[in-house]
Motif scaffolding. Structure first.
Motif, PDB file in Angstrom:
ATOM      1  N   LEU A 378      -4.468 -13.914  -4.253  1.00 23.72           N
ATOM      2  CA  LEU A 378      -5.505 -13.991  -3.150  1.00 23.72           C
ATOM      3  C   LEU A 378      -4.945 -14.418  -1.458  1.00 23.72           C
ATOM      4  O   LEU A 378      -3.412 -15.286  -2.117  1.00 23.72           O
ATOM      5  CB  LEU A 378      -6.271 -15.474  -3.617  1.00 23.72           C
ATOM      6  N   LEU A 379      -5.054 -13.335  -1.117  1.00 24.38           N
ATOM      7  CA  LEU A 379      -4.591 -12.945  -0.187  1.00 24.38           C
ATOM      8  C   LEU A 379      -5.528 -13.461   1.489  1.00 24.38           C
ATOM      9  O   LEU A 379      -7.230 -12.964   1.689  1.00 24.38           O
ATOM     10  CB  LEU A 379      -4.074 -11.694   0.306  1.00 24.38           C
ATOM     11  N   TRP A 380      -5.024 -14.605   2.565  1.00 26.62           N
ATOM     12  CA  TRP A 380      -6.345 -14.434   3.492  1.00 26.62           C
ATOM     13  C   TRP A 380      -5.212 -14.403   4.929  1.00 26.62           C
ATOM     14  O   TRP A 380      -3.963 -15.115   5.087  1.00 26.62           O
ATOM     15  CB  TRP A 380      -6.634 -15.684   2.913  1.00 26.62           C
ATOM     16  N   THR A 381      -5.915 -14.170   6.161  1.00 22.02           N
ATOM     17  CA  THR A 381      -4.579 -13.499   7.004  1.00 22.02           C
ATOM     18  C   THR A 381      -5.610 -14.756   8.179  1.00 22.02           C
ATOM     19  O   THR A 381      -6.359 -14.558   8.566  1.00 22.02           O
ATOM     20  CB  THR A 381      -4.717 -12.073   7.750  1.00 22.02           C
ATOM     21  N   ARG A 382      -4.777 -14.296   9.525  1.00 27.41           N
ATOM     22  CA  ARG A 382      -5.450 -14.754  10.663  1.00 27.41           C
ATOM     23  C   ARG A 382      -4.549 -14.175  11.791  1.00 27.41           C
ATOM     24  O   ARG A 382      -3.388 -13.944  11.331  1.00 27.41           O
ATOM     25  CB  ARG A 382      -5.139 -16.186  10.510  1.00 27.41           C
ATOM     26  N   ALA A 383      -4.426 -13.715  13.315  1.00 31.20           N
ATOM     27  CA  ALA A 383      -3.969 -14.051  13.922  1.00 31.20           C
ATOM     28  C   ALA A 383      -4.558 -13.873  15.337  1.00 31.20           C
ATOM     29  O   ALA A 383      -5.411 -14.847  15.923  1.00 31.20           O
ATOM     30  CB  ALA A 383      -4.268 -12.341  13.816  1.00 31.20           C
ATOM     31  N   TRP A 384      -3.266 -14.781  16.290  1.00 31.57           N
ATOM     32  CA  TRP A 384      -3.466 -15.413  17.755  1.00 31.57           C
ATOM     33  C   TRP A 384      -2.676 -13.911  18.859  1.00 31.57           C
ATOM     34  O   TRP A 384      -2.200 -12.953  18.296  1.00 31.57           O
ATOM     35  CB  TRP A 384      -2.192 -15.747  17.870  1.00 31.57           C
ATOM     36  N   ALA A 385      -3.489 -13.847  19.920  1.00 28.28           N
ATOM     37  CA  ALA A 385      -2.933 -12.659  20.515  1.00 28.28           C
ATOM     38  C   ALA A 385      -3.665 -13.914  22.323  1.00 28.28           C
ATOM     39  O   ALA A 385      -4.453 -14.454  22.430  1.00 28.28           O
ATOM     40  CB  ALA A 385      -4.378 -11.836  21.115  1.00 28.28           C
ATOM     41  N   ASN A 386      -2.457 -13.445  22.840  1.00 23.74           N
ATOM     42  CA  ASN A 386      -2.578 -13.964  24.270  1.00 23.74           C
ATOM     43  C   ASN A 386      -3.598 -13.023  24.941  1.00 23.74           C
ATOM     44  O   ASN A 386      -3.617 -11.466  24.738  1.00 23.74           O
ATOM     45  CB  ASN A 386      -1.308 -13.722  25.119  1.00 23.74           C
ATOM     46  N   PRO A 387      -3.866 -13.382  26.058  1.00 27.70           N
ATOM     47  CA  PRO A 387      -4.682 -12.636  27.071  1.00 27.70           C
ATOM     48  C   PRO A 387      -4.056 -11.571  27.756  1.00 27.70           C
ATOM     49  O   PRO A 387      -4.850 -10.537  27.737  1.00 27.70           O
ATOM     50  CB  PRO A 387      -5.310 -13.920  28.435  1.00 27.70           C
ATOM     51  N   ILE A 388      -3.074 -11.601  27.950  1.00 24.29           N
ATOM     52  CA  ILE A 388      -1.834 -10.383  28.220  1.00 24.29           C
ATOM     53  C   ILE A 388      -2.532  -9.238  27.893  1.00 24.29           C
ATOM     54  O   ILE A 388      -1.920  -8.185  28.560  1.00 24.29           O
ATOM     55  CB  ILE A 388      -0.023 -10.695  29.158  1.00 24.29           C
ATOM     56  N   ALA A 389      -2.661  -9.427  26.265  1.00 18.22           N
ATOM     57  CA  ALA A 389      -2.132  -8.668  25.140  1.00 18.22           C
ATOM     58  C   ALA A 389      -3.636  -7.681  25.418  1.00 18.22           C
ATOM     59  O   ALA A 389      -3.843  -6.763  25.334  1.00 18.22           O
ATOM     60  CB  ALA A 389      -2.408  -8.972  23.655  1.00 18.22           C
ATOM     61  N   LEU A 390      -4.657  -8.091  25.973  1.00 21.88           N
ATOM     62  CA  LEU A 390      -5.645  -8.076  26.132  1.00 21.88           C
ATOM     63  C   LEU A 390      -5.961  -6.594  27.325  1.00 21.88           C
ATOM     64  O   LEU A 390      -6.545  -5.811  27.031  1.00 21.88           O
ATOM     65  CB  LEU A 390      -7.140  -8.542  26.723  1.00 21.88           C
ATOM     66  N   GLU A 391      -5.372  -6.947  28.186  1.00 22.38           N
ATOM     67  CA  GLU A 391      -4.997  -6.605  29.539  1.00 22.38           C
ATOM     68  C   GLU A 391      -4.146  -5.412  29.632  1.00 22.38           C
ATOM     69  O   GLU A 391      -4.738  -4.452  30.386  1.00 22.38           O
ATOM     70  CB  GLU A 391      -4.536  -7.190  30.654  1.00 22.38           C
ATOM     71  N   ARG A 392      -3.308  -5.551  28.359  1.00 25.29           N
ATOM     72  CA  ARG A 392      -2.001  -4.625  28.476  1.00 25.29           C
ATOM     73  C   ARG A 392      -2.403  -2.891  27.505  1.00 25.29           C
ATOM     74  O   ARG A 392      -2.492  -1.997  27.383  1.00 25.29           O
ATOM     75  CB  ARG A 392      -0.692  -5.132  28.526  1.00 25.29           C
ATOM     76  N   ARG A 393      -3.727  -3.880  27.353  1.00 25.77           N
ATOM     77  CA  ARG A 393      -4.024  -2.770  26.306  1.00 25.77           C
ATOM     78  C   ARG A 393      -5.898  -2.764  25.841  1.00 25.77           C
ATOM     79  O   ARG A 393      -6.245  -2.956  24.925  1.00 25.77           O
ATOM     80  CB  ARG A 393      -3.513  -3.189  24.656  1.00 25.77           C
TER      81      ARG A 393
END
Length: 557
Positions: A378-393
């Protein structure tokens, strides 16, 4: 007056070539008068310069009748205010948008009213403005009434002072507008914009004081998995069409294939191309679309996905390309209902994989549990992003916001929040008595190692997983389990996107999946998954004593 705008038998109707609007115009006189005006507009870029009435199809006339026939003249109110049309490329969307808005400008009674066609780019804006301009210039009576200003992409009704403006969208061009009627062209492209929802809210703000107003969304399908405001509106339109949401002020008209035909891939039969092309043999030339289909077949998978999205309105679940990971072909079929709590409830052992880069990257975490009864994974995932990732991408910012709403991506508010939350989840598994080991990319993961060790996780339980070609075993193990459905994942849109981004490169007898090979698309949660696969493939011992399983009723006697 209200009516249901659903179309519960849409699959039968679309296959039979029947109207997708299930009710007659609510106010027939309004519909008839507007349609008569609409049909008189002339198409100057078509052979012999026919009127729309001479060249148009019934599906288009039904659409126009529904828009203008929803206006209650006595009350000064439009009963249906939002219209959503999804139709394949080359089905005269730009011409349709110009003609509808010209009809609205002609019939409008409000002095100094403003009508907008909002396009995502200048070029698309011109594609809508030029047909409107030409419709005026081709009609002497309209030329007397309307003042055309090419440099402003604006047409003004001299009698009322009302104007039609065609604008390339941004906050500055639509901010503060008090538009009576708004048409959003190529709506799918707005789904790729980070600020699109707020911008369109600004554009539509004037409807609050204009009860006769309307908003029309015109679009083809997206060339990638739908995202942002486009995904929101498309999902809503489908739910209204299918009767899941009752919204009589919203009319969806969606030209797409029934689910069964998509599953069977019968849309690949050229005889079926008419389903999403109601203008076939009119603005859509059959020989052209057949040639495009043949070219896409010869060019390979990437070209075919573009053809399917634009000419057949096939929604792209994953951005599959020629060098795609084999497991992507089976990924969606292996989806189920999997949560972290479920894994901790059903598993006899869990392992954790972690992968992450810098502040402009994603931090991915994956947990695989081995089912105590079936021994499937059984697989479960999660991710985190800093606001700078939204600005640069910025091209992916709207998609990130979708994942945030799903609860699968956390956009952190301060540096270090992601590391702490990863530690919290690690300890949740540890305190459940199930955690075996944690697999990490040895490069750039020092802060996380420090965090979990500070919480009492022994040093030898944090394992550096060799990357590159050394992950070949994990890649092949995961793709086999996905194909066999001996691993079940939660069907998270985030992971579907990452799996679709994954590109494979050969390395001798091995294969690799790397961030470099996968280009700009993020794959960190997938890499975290491969790290956890590498650990679970070692068949770790169950962490809980057998008496615990007996209390669950797994072992009896």
């Amino acid at each position: 007056m209200t009516t249901s705008t659903s179309c519960l038998d849409w699959e039968r109707r679309i296959m039979a070539g029947e109207s997708l609007i299930t009710f007659p115009p609510l106010f027939p006189k309004e519909a008839d008068d507007a349609l008569a005006q609409f049909k008189e507009l002339r198409l100057v870029d078509v052979l012999n310069r026919p009127t729309i009435g001479e060249a148009g199809r019934q599906w288009l006339f039904d659409f126009v009748s529904a828009i203008f026939g929803a206006y209650d003249e006595g009350a000064g109110r439009r009963v249906i205010q939002e219209f959503f049309l999804l139709v394949s490329k080359k089905n005269s969307k730009s011409t349709t948008s110009a003609a509808i808005m010209m009809t609205a400008l002609i019939r409008n009674w409000r002095d100094s009213a403003e009508f907008l066609i909002v396009a995502p780019t200048v070029e698309i804006a011109q594609n809508s403005f030029y047909p409107a301009r030409d419709m005026v210039n081709a009609d002497e009576e309209l030329s007397d009434i309307m003042h055309v200003q090419d440099h402003l992409r604006q047409i003004t009704n001299r009698n009322t002072g009302a104007m039609l403006k065609v604008v390339a969208a941004d906050n500055e061009t639509v901010g503060g507008k008090k538009a009576t009627g708004i048409l959003i062209d190529e709506f799918w492209l707005f789904g790729k914009r980070n600020n699109a929802e707020n911008m369109l809210r600004e554009a539509c703000g004037g409807l609050a004081s204009r009860p006769e107003g309307f908003v029309i969304y015109l679009s083809t399908q997206s060339d990638e998995a739908p995202a942002g405001i486009f995904k929101q509106k498309l999902d809503y339109a489908r739910d209204v069409r299918d009767g899941k949401i009752d919204d009589p002020a919203f009319l969806p008209i969606i030209y797409e294939f029934p689910k069964k035909m998509i599953e069977e891939k019968s849309y690949l039969d050229p005889k079926m191309f008419y389903v999403t092309n109601p203008n076939l043999h009119a603005s859509v030339d059959e020989q052209f679309i057949l040639r495009e289909f043949k070219k896409a077949e010869n060019a390979g998978h990437e070209s075919m996905t573009g053809f399917l999205a634009k000419h057949l309105n096939i929604e792209m679940g994953m951005n599959l390309k020629t060098s795609r990971w084999t497991g992507a072909d089976f990924w969606e079929a292996a989806a189920g209902k999997v949560t972290l709590d479920m894994i901790l409830e059903r598993s006899e052992v869990v392992v954790i994989g972690i992968d992450g880069g810098g502040l402009d990257d994603l931090l991915g975490l994956a947990i695989i549990g081995r089912d105590a009864e079936t021994r499937d994974w059984l697989l479960w995932t999660r991710a985190w992003a800093n606001p700078i990732a939204l600005e640069r991408r910025k091209s992916e910012a709207a998609r990130y916001r979708d994942f945030q709403k799903d609860g699968d991506l956390i956009i952190v508010e301060e540096i270090g929040q992601d590391i702490k939350e990863v530690g919290d989840i690690v300890m949740q598994c540890e305190n459940a008595g199930l955690l075996d080991r944690i697999g990490v990319d040895p490069v750039g993961i020092g802060d996380i190692v420090d965090e979990v060790q500070a919480r009492g996780i022994e040093h030898d339980r944090v394992v550096g997983i060799p990357q590159g070609w050394r992950l070949s075993g994990a890649i092949k193990t995961l793709e086999r389990r996905v194909a066999e459905k001996t691993i079940t994942h939660g069907g998270q849109a985030l992971m579907t996107w990452c799996v679709g981004n994954a590109r494979v490169e050969p390395r001798g007898n091995a294969i690799i999946i790397t961030k470099q090979a996968s280009g700009t698309g993020k794959i960190d949660p997938l890499m975290a998954t491969l790290n956890s696969v590498a650990l679970m493939a070692l068949n770790p011992q169950a962490r809980k004593p057998i008496s615990v399983y007996e209390t669950r009723g797994i072992i009896t006697g």
